[in-house]
Motif scaffolding. Structure first.
Motif, short mmCIF file in Angstrom:
data_model
loop_
_atom_site.label_atom_id
_atom_site.label_comp_id
_atom_site.label_asym_id
_atom_site.label_seq_id
_atom_site.Cartn_x
_atom_site.Cartn_y
_atom_site.Cartn_z
N TRP A 204 -0.91 -13.70 -5.22
CA TRP A 204 -2.27 -13.17 -5.29
C TRP A 204 -2.52 -12.16 -4.16
O TRP A 204 -3.06 -11.08 -4.38
N GLY A 205 -2.11 -12.50 -2.95
CA GLY A 205 -2.30 -11.59 -1.81
C GLY A 205 -1.43 -10.36 -1.92
O GLY A 205 -1.88 -9.24 -1.63
N PHE A 206 -0.20 -10.53 -2.35
CA PHE A 206 0.71 -9.39 -2.51
C PHE A 206 0.18 -8.41 -3.54
O PHE A 206 0.13 -7.19 -3.30
N LEU A 207 -0.23 -8.90 -4.69
CA LEU A 207 -0.77 -8.02 -5.74
C LEU A 207 -2.05 -7.34 -5.26
O LEU A 207 -2.29 -6.16 -5.57
N LYS A 208 -2.87 -8.04 -4.52
CA LYS A 208 -4.14 -7.50 -4.03
C LYS A 208 -3.91 -6.24 -3.19
O LYS A 208 -4.67 -5.27 -3.29
N TYR A 209 -2.89 -6.25 -2.38
CA TYR A 209 -2.66 -5.14 -1.46
C TYR A 209 -1.58 -4.16 -1.93
O TYR A 209 -1.61 -2.99 -1.52
N TYR A 210 -0.65 -4.61 -2.76
CA TYR A 210 0.48 -3.76 -3.13
C TYR A 210 0.35 -3.15 -4.53
O TYR A 210 0.78 -2.02 -4.75
N HIS A 211 -0.21 -3.89 -5.48
CA HIS A 211 -0.24 -3.40 -6.87
C HIS A 211 -1.21 -2.21 -6.97
O HIS A 211 -2.39 -2.32 -6.62
N PRO A 212 -0.75 -1.06 -7.48
CA PRO A 212 -1.61 0.13 -7.52
C PRO A 212 -2.92 -0.07 -8.28
O PRO A 212 -3.94 0.49 -7.89
N ASN A 213 -2.91 -0.86 -9.35
CA ASN A 213 -4.14 -1.07 -10.13
C ASN A 213 -5.07 -2.08 -9.45
O ASN A 213 -6.29 -1.87 -9.40
N LYS B 40 -6.95 -0.82 -6.28
CA LYS B 40 -8.05 0.13 -6.54
C LYS B 40 -9.37 -0.59 -6.81
O LYS B 40 -10.41 0.05 -6.95
N GLY B 41 -9.32 -1.91 -6.92
CA GLY B 41 -10.53 -2.67 -7.21
C GLY B 41 -10.84 -2.74 -8.69
O GLY B 41 -11.97 -3.01 -9.08
N THR B 42 -9.83 -2.51 -9.52
CA THR B 42 -10.02 -2.49 -10.97
C THR B 42 -10.42 -3.85 -11.51
O THR B 42 -11.15 -3.96 -12.50
N ILE C 210 1.20 -10.54 -14.39
CA ILE C 210 1.62 -9.22 -13.91
C ILE C 210 1.55 -8.19 -15.03
O ILE C 210 1.10 -7.05 -14.84
N GLU C 211 1.97 -8.58 -16.23
CA GLU C 211 1.91 -7.65 -17.37
C GLU C 211 0.47 -7.25 -17.68
O GLU C 211 0.19 -6.11 -18.06
N SER C 212 -0.48 -8.18 -17.50
CA SER C 212 -1.88 -7.90 -17.83
C SER C 212 -2.53 -6.90 -16.88
O SER C 212 -3.60 -6.35 -17.17
N LEU C 213 -1.88 -6.64 -15.76
CA LEU C 213 -2.46 -5.75 -14.75
C LEU C 213 -2.16 -4.28 -15.01
O LEU C 213 -2.67 -3.40 -14.30
N HIS D 231 -2.25 4.82 -1.41
CA HIS D 231 -3.50 5.57 -1.31
C HIS D 231 -4.60 4.63 -0.81
O HIS D 231 -4.34 3.53 -0.33
N GLU D 232 -5.83 5.04 -0.91
CA GLU D 232 -6.93 4.22 -0.42
C GLU D 232 -6.94 2.86 -1.11
O GLU D 232 -6.69 2.76 -2.31
N ASN D 233 -7.25 1.84 -0.32
CA ASN D 233 -7.27 0.48 -0.84
C ASN D 233 -8.71 -0.04 -0.88
O ASN D 233 -9.46 0.13 0.07
#
Length: 546
Positions: free
Chosen positions: A34-43, A46-48, A79-82, A133-135
């Motif tokens: 959860w933490g890794f995706l929050k900060y690393y996943h591009p989508n 972005k706060g999507t 992960i696929e849903s993101l 980019h911006e987080n």
């Protein structure tokens, strides 16, 4: 020393039988993913997505997961849903930076206890094509990071899911943004394993706050704290003995008796040495507080808790003390703060001469302001020596003071900043201070330090140390240096060190402090006689050279 994971597992098995080891491991893996995706996943970054709600959903789904295969199906579908993670060419660019990598460890991605190969590959792909980019969840103001866009659920205990959310948030803040994570006594992964069942067993507001405080204390950082009125009033007490005291040699020396509104006689006397409070020695009291109060070292712990020793919720405290060579046991009344009459302190002088011949100047760094420095130096520049007292917190005078005192620009500290394009990595920059100055101060400089010398005071000490005739006298400083990140966890104010600070050669100061050239600590005898033994030792050095 760091605890070995197997001892953590045994501890959990013995103390938290309600949760199976697999249940804890599921939540442990969820926290990290959860933490890794929050900060690393591009989508995600972005706060999507409503990322808190995503966590709540996954906690519910985990209850139906009974084996590793099902766990990996959950993560794969999540992960696929993101959405797709596109190739990031800029992620491959080599930065012209000197990296500090002691905190960087994403090896858990390949942990086969949790993950099958396909999940590890998905996580590695996100790592290699991370958001640069911006987080949505953090920003940068100059050199400082700040957290943002986090939902607050208040400070009351609402549910186990929200309790886990606050644990996961905080754990990942430290995981990715704390420059001294590698210095904690307990491995940060083991902290997560230990704290999950404790958060699952929370059942009251008080227990909630104490468990959060225990988590914060795991940082071993004197900058860190958790401001909880619930803990302050209930755990430590709102009544106190009406005295002032100093700490020395593991005991409390009474320095002043305070009056109360009730004009009642106080059985204590100035010079009494307290060694036991309610059947606990002073070191035992420090250990009792230590579980919930973070500090970089033992002397930092003492600094933080020494004002709490004589607080209570009871109307009296039992004390054992030494007076005139005799041991006494006294029951002493406590009072609410509003009923204790405190004398208004006399404002200390910002600077002065402290010898009869005006050869030794003294500067109180806790009160002197930037705009005072010119006049101070005009008055004291004729002195053969200047004593700078940093047993306090200075008022951002480091840069203008360096231009007065130092002969040239010099490297005085190395700072480690978070790499916001590759979180958990830090990069190092050596900082210069001072300027070319033929009229620099050519006399002796003595700097007085102790456990109250923290953060900016430690940095200022290191600046003064660059003077060619400088000497540091006192005891080890706090060992908490670098700008702080302030935020709220469960609605409660907290912070931790956000920038690493080191000697120019990379030697550590965090948790160690600045080690004086001449070590001297206050003694019980000196306090009873009203002496400043650290200043006395400085004068001895200036008069004898020894």
């Amino acid at each position: 020393m760091r605890k070995i994971s197997i001892f953590i597992i045994l501890f959990l098995a013995l103390n938290f039988p309600a949760q199976s080891l697999f249940e804890i491991q599921k939540l442990e893996s969820l926290c990290k993913v959860w933490g890794f995706l929050k900060y690393y996943h591009p989508n995600v970054s972005k706060g999507t997505f409503n990322w808190d709600e995503q966590l709540f959903q996954k906690i519910d789904e985990l209850e139906k997961v009974n084996n590793k295969q099902q766990l990996n199906e959950l993560y794969s579908n999540w992960i696929e849903s993101l959405g797709a993670v596109n190739k990031c060419k800029d992620c491959l660019k080599k930065e012209n930076k000197v990296y500090f990598l002691k905190n960087f460890d994403l090896s858990w991605i390949n942990n086969q206890t949790y993950f099958e190969n396909n999940i590890s590959k998905k996580l590695q792909h996100i790592q290699n094509n991370r958001n640069i980019h911006e987080n949505h969840y953090f920003g940068k103001d100059g050199r400082k990071v700040f957290f943002r866009n986090e939902n607050s659920y208040g400070s009351k205990f609402i549910s186990k899911k929200i309790g886990l959310l606050e644990l996961f948030r905080y754990w990942n803040y430290i995981e990715y943004f704390f420059p001294y994570k590698y210095k904690t006594d307990q491995n940060w992964n083991d902290v997560l394993t230990e704290m999950i069942p404790k958060f699952l067993n929370i059942n009251s507001d008080k227990n909630y706050h104490l468990t959060l405080a225990e988590l914060v204390a795991k940082t071993d950082d004197s900058h860190a704290y958790l401001f909880s009125p619930l803990i302050s009033l209930n755990q430590y007490g709102k009544r106190k003995v009406p005295i002032e005291y100093s700490y020395a040699e593991g005991k409390l020396v009474i320095t002043k008796i305070l009056s109360t509104k009730f004009n009642e006689e106080n059985p204590l006397k100035v010079g009494d040495v307290i060694y036991d409070v309610n059947s606990l020695t002073i070191p035992q009291k420090i250990n009792a507080f230590g579980k919930y109060i973070p500090a970089s070292n033992t002397w930092g712990k003492i600094k933080k808790v020494k004002n709490l020793f004589l607080f209570s919720n009871n109307d009296s405290i039992n004390l054992k003390l030494e007076r005139d060579g005799q041991n006494l046991a006294l029951k002493v009344k406590t009072y609410l703060s509003k009923d204790i009459i405190s004398e208004k302190p006399i404002a200390p002088e910002k600077w002065k001469f402290i010898d009869s011949e005006n050869k030794i100047g003294y500067v109180n760094m806790g009160v002197i302001e930037k705009e005072d420095l010119g006049e101070m130096y005009k008055n004291l520049q004729s002195a053969e020596s200047i004593v700078f007292d940093l047993r306090n917190y200075p008022k951002k005078t480091i840069i203008p003071l360096s231009r007065i005192l130092l002969p040239e620009s010099t490297i005085y500290y190395e700072f480690n900043f978070p790499d916001t394009n590759y979180l958990s990595k830090f990069y190092s920059i050596k900082n210069h201070i001072g300027t070319k100055n033929l009229d620099y101060y050519k006399g002796n400089i003595v700097v007085l330090v102790d456990e109250n010398t923290q953060s900016q005071a430690e940095t200022t000490t290191m600046m003064l140390k660059q003077h060619p005739k400088a000497k540091i006298i006192g005891s080890n400083t706090s060992g908490a240096n670098g700008d702080i990140i302030s935020f709220r966890i469960a609605g409660l104010a907290t912070c931790f060190t956000g920038i690493g600070a080191y000697y120019p050669n990379g030697q550590e100061t965090q948790r160690i402090g600045i080690i004086p050239d001449i070590i001297i600590k206050p003694t019980i005898k000196g306090i009873k006689e009203g002496r400043d033994e650290v200043l006395e030792r400085a004068l001895e050095y200036l008069n004898t050279g020894l």
